[in-house]
Motif scaffolding. Structure first.
Motif, PDB file in Angstrom:
ATOM      1  N   LEU A 136     -28.033  -1.865 -27.660  1.00 51.64           N
ATOM      2  CA  LEU A 136     -28.788  -0.663 -28.012  1.00 51.64           C
ATOM      3  C   LEU A 136     -30.204  -0.798 -27.475  1.00 51.64           C
ATOM      4  N   GLN A 137     -30.586   0.138 -26.623  1.00 53.19           N
ATOM      5  CA  GLN A 137     -31.887   0.094 -25.972  1.00 53.19           C
ATOM      6  C   GLN A 137     -32.612   1.389 -26.275  1.00 53.19           C
ATOM      7  N   SER A 138     -33.910   1.291 -26.513  1.00 49.61           N
ATOM      8  CA  SER A 138     -34.597   2.437 -27.101  1.00 49.61           C
ATOM      9  C   SER A 138     -36.019   2.561 -26.602  1.00 49.61           C
ATOM     10  N   ASP A 139     -36.552   3.765 -26.734  1.00 45.85           N
ATOM     11  CA  ASP A 139     -37.989   3.982 -26.603  1.00 45.85           C
ATOM     12  C   ASP A 139     -38.526   4.195 -28.013  1.00 45.85           C
ATOM     13  N   SER A 140     -39.623   4.911 -28.155  1.00 43.86           N
ATOM     14  CA  SER A 140     -40.247   5.024 -29.476  1.00 43.86           C
ATOM     15  C   SER A 140     -39.413   5.828 -30.463  1.00 43.86           C
ATOM     16  N   ILE A 141     -38.529   6.727 -29.989  1.00 48.29           N
ATOM     17  CA  ILE A 141     -37.769   7.545 -30.935  1.00 48.29           C
ATOM     18  C   ILE A 141     -36.278   7.563 -30.643  1.00 48.29           C
ATOM     19  N   GLN A 142     -35.870   7.250 -29.432  1.00 44.31           N
ATOM     20  CA  GLN A 142     -34.486   7.441 -29.043  1.00 44.31           C
ATOM     21  C   GLN A 142     -33.775   6.112 -28.815  1.00 44.31           C
ATOM     22  N   VAL A 143     -32.525   6.054 -29.260  1.00 45.33           N
ATOM     23  CA  VAL A 143     -31.692   4.885 -29.043  1.00 45.33           C
ATOM     24  C   VAL A 143     -30.583   5.263 -28.063  1.00 45.33           C
ATOM     25  N   ILE A 144     -30.432   4.470 -27.036  1.00 42.74           N
ATOM     26  CA  ILE A 144     -29.419   4.711 -26.023  1.00 42.74           C
ATOM     27  C   ILE A 144     -28.374   3.609 -26.114  1.00 42.74           C
ATOM     28  N   GLN A 145     -27.110   3.976 -26.235  1.00 43.91           N
ATOM     29  CA  GLN A 145     -26.044   2.987 -26.250  1.00 43.91           C
ATOM     30  C   GLN A 145     -25.577   2.744 -24.814  1.00 43.91           C
ATOM     31  N   ARG A 146     -25.555   1.477 -24.421  1.00 45.33           N
ATOM     32  CA  ARG A 146     -25.201   1.135 -23.046  1.00 45.33           C
ATOM     33  C   ARG A 146     -24.079   0.087 -23.046  1.00 45.33           C
ATOM     34  N   PRO A 147     -22.868   0.498 -23.353  1.00 39.73           N
ATOM     35  CA  PRO A 147     -21.770  -0.467 -23.371  1.00 39.73           C
ATOM     36  C   PRO A 147     -21.355  -0.866 -21.956  1.00 39.73           C
ATOM     37  N   THR A 148     -21.255  -2.147 -21.711  1.00 39.77           N
ATOM     38  CA  THR A 148     -20.847  -2.661 -20.410  1.00 39.77           C
ATOM     39  C   THR A 148     -19.760  -3.712 -20.592  1.00 39.77           C
ATOM     40  N   ARG A 149     -19.030  -3.943 -19.528  1.00 34.50           N
ATOM     41  CA  ARG A 149     -18.001  -4.975 -19.515  1.00 34.50           C
ATOM     42  C   ARG A 149     -18.223  -5.860 -18.296  1.00 34.50           C
ATOM     43  N   SER A 150     -18.292  -7.158 -18.544  1.00 35.28           N
ATOM     44  CA  SER A 150     -18.439  -8.127 -17.460  1.00 35.28           C
ATOM     45  C   SER A 150     -17.223  -9.045 -17.464  1.00 35.28           C
ATOM     46  N   VAL A 151     -16.747  -9.391 -16.291  1.00 32.24           N
ATOM     47  CA  VAL A 151     -15.629 -10.310 -16.146  1.00 32.24           C
ATOM     48  C   VAL A 151     -16.021 -11.385 -15.149  1.00 32.24           C
ATOM     49  N   ASN A 152     -15.826 -12.636 -15.541  1.00 25.57           N
ATOM     50  CA  ASN A 152     -16.089 -13.778 -14.668  1.00 25.57           C
ATOM     51  C   ASN A 152     -14.796 -14.553 -14.472  1.00 25.57           C
ATOM     52  N   VAL A 153     -14.420 -14.763 -13.223  1.00 26.69           N
ATOM     53  CA  VAL A 153     -13.233 -15.533 -12.879  1.00 26.69           C
ATOM     54  C   VAL A 153     -13.658 -16.708 -12.013  1.00 26.69           C
ATOM     55  N   GLY A 154     -13.177 -17.893 -12.338  1.00 27.79           N
ATOM     56  CA  GLY A 154     -13.561 -19.063 -11.562  1.00 27.79           C
ATOM     57  C   GLY A 154     -12.385 -19.955 -11.249  1.00 27.79           C
ATOM     58  N   TYR A 173     -14.066 -34.229  -1.934  1.00 29.09           N
ATOM     59  CA  TYR A 173     -13.956 -32.987  -1.173  1.00 29.09           C
ATOM     60  C   TYR A 173     -13.245 -31.957  -2.040  1.00 29.09           C
ATOM     61  N   GLY A 174     -13.530 -30.680  -1.772  1.00 29.55           N
ATOM     62  CA  GLY A 174     -12.921 -29.636  -2.572  1.00 29.55           C
ATOM     63  C   GLY A 174     -13.461 -28.270  -2.234  1.00 29.55           C
ATOM     64  N   GLY A 175     -13.221 -27.323  -3.125  1.00 29.12           N
ATOM     65  CA  GLY A 175     -13.672 -25.961  -2.904  1.00 29.12           C
ATOM     66  C   GLY A 175     -13.781 -25.195  -4.203  1.00 29.12           C
ATOM     67  N   THR A 176     -14.438 -24.039  -4.137  1.00 24.31           N
ATOM     68  CA  THR A 176     -14.628 -23.193  -5.309  1.00 24.31           C
ATOM     69  C   THR A 176     -14.463 -21.724  -4.928  1.00 24.31           C
ATOM     70  N   TYR A 177     -14.096 -20.933  -5.923  1.00 25.93           N
ATOM     71  CA  TYR A 177     -14.104 -19.482  -5.787  1.00 25.93           C
ATOM     72  C   TYR A 177     -14.594 -18.899  -7.108  1.00 25.93           C
ATOM     73  N   ALA A 178     -15.457 -17.896  -7.029  1.00 24.27           N
ATOM     74  CA  ALA A 178     -15.963 -17.245  -8.237  1.00 24.27           C
ATOM     75  C   ALA A 178     -16.092 -15.752  -7.987  1.00 24.27           C
ATOM     76  N   ARG A 179     -15.702 -14.977  -8.970  1.00 27.16           N
ATOM     77  CA  ARG A 179     -15.871 -13.521  -8.913  1.00 27.16           C
ATOM     78  C   ARG A 179     -16.528 -13.056 -10.194  1.00 27.16           C
ATOM     79  N   GLU A 180     -17.520 -12.211 -10.038  1.00 29.58           N
ATOM     80  CA  GLU A 180     -18.186 -11.572 -11.165  1.00 29.58           C
ATOM     81  C   GLU A 180     -18.099 -10.069 -10.958  1.00 29.58           C
ATOM     82  N   ALA A 181     -17.616  -9.350 -11.975  1.00 30.32           N
ATOM     83  CA  ALA A 181     -17.494  -7.904 -11.900  1.00 30.32           C
ATOM     84  C   ALA A 181     -18.135  -7.281 -13.126  1.00 30.32           C
ATOM     85  N   VAL A 182     -18.937  -6.252 -12.919  1.00 27.63           N
ATOM     86  CA  VAL A 182     -19.642  -5.573 -14.007  1.00 27.63           C
ATOM     87  C   VAL A 182     -19.427  -4.073 -13.861  1.00 27.63           C
TER      88      VAL A 182
END
Length: 853
Positions: free
Chosen positions: A468-486, A506-515
């Motif tokens: 919930l993010q707001s100014d002096s009088i108003q509240v704004i709902q900002r629902p988000t979804r984040s997914v992290n795959v590794g 030796y080796g390797g990595t993969y990562a994905r972030e989605a918002v």
């Protein structure tokens, strides 16, 4: 009835703390006779042993784990010897005698928790034999002591926070677990129920990788003009320990974590089970003072805050304002381990301290530190968290191990937009978070095979956030979804060469972030952040030991990345749509380690890191960024030189001295910062991510401690010798622009934490105190971007001292009572690295009772 009366009498914060201390002191007094018992009682206690036949050294290790005793012996006296094992319920003395039968060895108890194995007829002394190996107890000091020692055996500046330390200094916010770690601070820990880890001035935008049971969490929460939080949600009551690596780590940590990495491990069976038990339950409950449930603001049908509480109460918080309870169960046999746990934590709005400066000086005069004054309730600081944990370990075949973990965390918590504090400070509705974390970690190390030491890891994290993010009088709902795959994998092969032992990893990595937003925006001026970030890497590292006391290593990591905007924003002439970024890079590393004598280590390390833009830096979002098509990734070059010292029996038998001293020189080229937006030569009234030519941070860190068993002292110190912020065409300065996020991420110039304690009644009672000194910011007063209309986002903090007290009483083999008093002198102060000027809690007392059955 008496507790309720105590709550009424303890209406003020100080009286509530006193009432709690009186009750816990009574409990300690009643428990004392049961806890004080001679060493002989250890020998009389019946324990269920299950130790298979095998090498004597392995049998002694198993004996130490199951009995809870520390075993010492000279390696030569057990070398090559076998044991027939032991099974059944018996005393520790009988079990050990059976293990040693036919070996020509004997044992004797050197104290309540220590037993020495030696050749029959050897002289009896109170000290461990010269050159002895100490097999510490698993439940108290074994695995945990080994983990705590590991940073002092590891070249480079790593750190470890054990479960005992986490509970000993359990504060109001989860980020307080880092208070005794030099160079590591949790930013914005009072605003919201998460931690945003800062390592040597690097913070946010994926600069610090934070993982729980191997699964990395990464979120980005908008904080208006004052910045962005990268939030990690965790309940410290379910943590077994935290390992920290500072600077680019490469390897499976990934090259983009140029600030460092934080690995949190949740409870294992050894954290729950009593010695010698294969199954058990741990119950834990706590009560604390200095908080009251909030008088919540309400949302009307038009999403506006109804008139309500705008000023914090001053009637203090009695006992029960903070409370927690957890239940954990574990089952463990030789090749299988299962842990399940549930934890509930509730706390109301806390009250600020009463003593300390109320203002700080600026060029325009004195300014109040916070709208929450001394002794007042600090609005929007409550939380109500529920965490579920399920994890298991299976060992099979020749060296195979699979670990699975699932964590679900929900929380309703207070937070406030920093700009709202200035224009409309009031109690707001609560924000919500739900995280689901899954990880699978596989290891294979077959016996007698030097070519295979394999690790494969996978993880999935989903985060549903309604901030919930707001100014002096108003509240704004900002629902988000984040997914992290590794996904990550590595193998180490070891060879004997004419030049010495060689290890190749030796080796390797993969990562994905989605918002993405979970609901469409209801505010025409707000375009939710929506994007995908992918990165792949391959790495290799060699370590050569040409001499027994010399190791050199060198490695390289190759990385490719892509960042794409997935929103529907089409763009305009002045505000173009994001076209994303793509690229690749190579990051080398090298170092040398010298061990001139046992327990002494000298090291020098160089590491290079590469961080592409984050999703927030790459996409059109609520920060109003103008897309910058010319943005270049950050490049980190870090140097460290230092020394480790780890020795036992330094000044007296059984003591231990740990010291780590390091000098670091961190150079960041093309640092990504926020400036007032410009595309070409045209100024546009919005922000833009730009490349800062360079940022330099140099300093000294010292950590360590001395433990003589009867008493102990720990020290953590960090001092920045140089801090420079350099924009192209402008002389370097120690003051980032007010528009840049870094203005509230620059660490204190100097911090020092000292902990002292003593143990009594055969180490059943531990009491001590911790003192923390935190100076003002290493950054000067922030410079003003000449085109910035919203300057003034820097939140400075005056230097402060804080003293905490702690006590731990092991009532018997089942129950432990822990008591804390945080901020003993009720100081009024702001924490460093906050993007909201909310003061820290005042004097707070907490008592926790842990029972294991």
């Amino acid at each position: 009835m008496r507790l309720r009366n105590a709550l009424v009498i303890g209406g003020r914060r100080g009286r509530g703390a006193l009432a709690l201390m009186m009750m816990t002191t009574t409990a300690i007094g009643l428990a004392m006779p049961a806890a004080v018992r001679p060493a002989a009682a250890q020998e009389a206690r019946q324990i269920a042993f299950s130790i298979p036949a095998g090498s004597l050294s392995a049998a002694l290790a198993a004996f130490g784990r199951q009995s809870g005793l520390q075993v010492t012996y000279v390696p030569a006296v057990v070398a090559g010897k076998r044991s027939a094992g032991v099974s059944g319920a018996m005393t520790a003395s009988v079990a050990l005698a059976r293990l040693l039968q036919g070996s020509g060895l004997t044992h004797r108890f050197a104290g309540a928790t220590t037993v020495t194995v030696q050749a029959a007829g050897a002289a009896a002394t109170g000290a461990a034999p010269e050159g002895a190996i100490a097999l510490d107890t698993i439940d108290v000091s074994g695995a945990r002591s080994a983990a705590a020692d590991e940073p002092y055996r590891t070249p480079g500046t790593s750190a470890f926070i054990g479960g005992e330390t986490i509970q000993r200094f359990r504060g109001t916010s989860s980020g307080e677990i880092f208070d005794s770690t030099p160079g590591v601070i949790a930013g914005s820990s009072r605003n919201g129920a998460a931690m945003d880890v800062n390592i040597r001035g690097m913070q946010g935008m994926n600069r610090v990788a934070t993982a729980i049971d191997g699964a990395e969490q990464s979120t980005s929460t908008y904080r208006g003009y004052y910045g962005v939080d990268n939030r990690v949600y965790v309940d410290p009551d379910l943590l077994s320990g935290v390992a920290i690596n500072k600077g680019p780590g490469g390897g499976t940590a990934g090259p983009t974590a140029i600030g460092g990495s934080v690995y949190m491990e949740t409870l294992n069976a050894s954290d729950i089970l009593r010695p010698g038990r294969s199954y058990g339950v741990q119950l834990k409950g706590s009560l604390g003072t200095n908080a009251l449930d909030p008088l919540n603001g309400l949302l009307s049908s038009t999403s506006r805050v109804l008139p309500g509480q705008t000023t914090g109460r001053t009637d203090g918080g009695g006992i029960g304002g903070t409370r927690s309870a957890s239940l954990a169960a574990a089952y463990q046999v030789e090749n299988f381990e299962l842990v399940g746990a549930i934890a509930r934590r509730q706390s109301g709005n806390y009250f600020a301290g009463s003593n300390g400066p109320r203002t700080y000086n600026t060029t325009s005069g004195a300014v109040a530190l916070s709208p929450a004054g001394p002794g007042q309730e600090v609005l929007n600081t409550s939380e109500n968290a529920l965490t579920l944990l399920l994890k298991g370990t299976v060992r099979f075949g020749d060296g195979h191990q699979l670990r699975l973990s699932y964590i679900r965390h929900t929380n309703e918590f207070g937070e406030i937009m920093p700009n709202t504090i200035r224009s409309g400070y009031r109690q707001l509705p609560l924000s919500e978070i739900e995280t689901n974390t899954l990880s699978a970690r596989y290891n294979w190390k077959p016996s007698g095979n030097d070519l295979i030491d394999l690790s494969l890891n996978s993880s999935y994290v989903s985060i549903n956030e309604n901030s919930l993010q707001s100014d002096s009088i108003q509240v704004i709902q900002r629902p988000t979804r984040s997914v992290n795959v590794g996904l990550s994998g590595s193998n180490t092969s070891r060879f004997a060469t004419p030049l010495g032992g060689l290890a190749v990893t030796y080796g390797g990595t993969y990562a994905r972030e989605a918002v993405a937003p979970r609901l469409p925006s209801t505010n025409g001026s707000y375009i939710p952040m929506s994007g995908v970030r992918d990165q792949w890497s391959a790495f290799g590292k060699t370590e050569l030991s040409p001499l027994s006391w010399v190791k050199v290593h060198a490695g390289v990591q190759y990385m490719r990345f892509s960042v794409d905007d997935t929103s529907n924003y089409a763009g305009t002439t002045l505000r173009p749509a994001s076209t994303g970024y793509r690229g690749d890079a190579v990051s080398p590393n090298a170092g040398i380690t010298l061990t001139p004598m046992e327990g002494v280590q000298l090291f020098a390390r160089y590491a290079n890191g590469y961080r592409p833009p984050s999703i927030r830096e790459s996409t059109w979002n609520s920060s109003g960024f103008l897309f910058n098509p010319n943005l270049r990734p950050e490049r980190a070059s870090t140097w460290e030189i230092g020394a480790n010292y780890l020795r036992s029996d330094v000044w007296q038998p059984g003591d231990k001295l740990r010291v780590k001293l390091a000098y670091f020189d961190n150079f960041y080229r093309d640092y990504l910062g926020r400036a007032y937006g410009r595309v070409g030569t045209t100024w546009n009234y919005a922000y833009q991510v730009v490349n800062i030519d360079k940022v330099v941070m140099k300093g000294i860190e010292l950590s360590g401690g001395y433990d003589a068993r009867r008493y102990f002292v720990d020290l953590a110190l960090n001092y920045y010798t140089n801090y420079a912020y350099c924009r192209v065409g402008v002389p370097c300065t120690d003051a980032p622009y007010q528009t840049d996020y870094m203005i509230n991420q620059a660490p204190p110039r100097f911090t020092i934490t000292t902990t002292v304690g003593a143990r009594f009644f055969d180490e059943a009672l531990t009491v001590g105190a911790r003192h923390r000194y935190v100076s003002g910011s290493v950054a000067g007063v922030g410079g003003l971007d000449p085109n910035d209309f919203s300057a003034g986002t820097q939140i400075p903090w005056p230097a402060f001292h804080v003293v905490d007290l702690f006590a731990e009483w092991k009532i018997d083999q089942h129950m432990t009572l822990t008591v804390n008093i945080n901020n003993l002198f009720d100081r009024y102060y702001l924490d460093p690295l906050s993007n909201a000027n909310l003061p820290a809690p005042g004097r707070s007392a907490r008592a926790a009772l842990t029972a294991r059955f």
